[in-house]
Design a protein around this motif. Structure first.
Motif, PDB file in Angstrom:
ATOM      1  N   ASP A  26       0.831  -1.201   0.000  1.00  0.00           N
ATOM      2  CA  ASP A  26       0.000   0.000   0.000  1.00  0.00           C
ATOM      3  C   ASP A  26       0.868   1.254   0.000  1.00  0.00           C
ATOM      4  OD1 ASP A  26      -3.128   0.510   0.728  1.00  0.00           O
ATOM      5  OD2 ASP A  26      -1.866   2.135   1.489  1.00  0.00           O
ATOM      6  N   ARG A 105      -3.788  -5.321   0.786  1.00  0.00           N
ATOM      7  CA  ARG A 105      -2.521  -4.599   0.680  1.00  0.00           C
ATOM      8  C   ARG A 105      -1.808  -4.631   2.037  1.00  0.00           C
ATOM      9  NH1 ARG A 105      -4.004  -4.849  -3.688  1.00  0.00           N
ATOM     10  NH2 ARG A 105      -4.262  -3.289  -5.301  1.00  0.00           N
ATOM     11  N   VAL A 107       0.019  -2.821   4.893  1.00  0.00           N
ATOM     12  CA  VAL A 107       0.054  -1.454   5.422  1.00  0.00           C
ATOM     13  C   VAL A 107       1.123  -1.293   6.498  1.00  0.00           C
ATOM     14  CG1 VAL A 107      -2.310  -0.862   4.807  1.00  0.00           C
ATOM     15  CG2 VAL A 107      -1.832  -1.888   7.054  1.00  0.00           C
TER      16      VAL A 107
END
Length: 124
Positions: A26, A105, A107
């Motif tokens: 991300d 994603r 993070v």
């Protein structure tokens, strides 16, 4: 995401190509790695991977998975990776967030070298 897919996803970050890494990290990701610059954003991590050979092999063990809320997965594990004549070992954590039904994603990601852990244990 089921457990098997979680571990496949994470392993692909170690052995997959730059495009795979770019797709799964991300933009808002934060990473802490045991080498300079130590703290990186997602964009900085993707740029760093672009100039680094990928690991040929990666073994993830001692894994634990937590799902503290819907759309959030936290994992912790030991990684042993190799490429040509280079070996690497670290204890790691990653956090994934779900963007849509099957789209996840990273993070957050962190790596701690075993020597750093041993130093803390010895001081106690």
């Amino acid at each position: 995401m089921d457990d098997e897919r979680v571990w496949s996803f994470e392993k692909s970050l170690w052995t997959g190509d730059e495009e795979n890494y770019r797709k799964l990290i991300d933009d808002e990701c934060l990473m802490v790695l045991p080498h300079p610059p130590f703290v990186m954003s997602g964009a900085q991590a993707v740029a760093a991977v672009a100039g680094t050979p990928r690991w040929a092999e990666a073994e993830l063990s001692k894994g634990q998975i937590a799902r503290p809320q819907e759309g959030l997965i936290v994992i912790a594990y030991q990684a042993k990776a190799s490429r040509e004549d280079e070996r690497y070992e670290a204890y790691c954590t990653s956090t994934y967030r779900r963007l849509s039904h099957e789209e996840w994603r990273v993070v957050q990601h962190q790596q701690t070298l075993p020597a750093a852990i041993a130093g803390v244990v010895e001081k106690r």
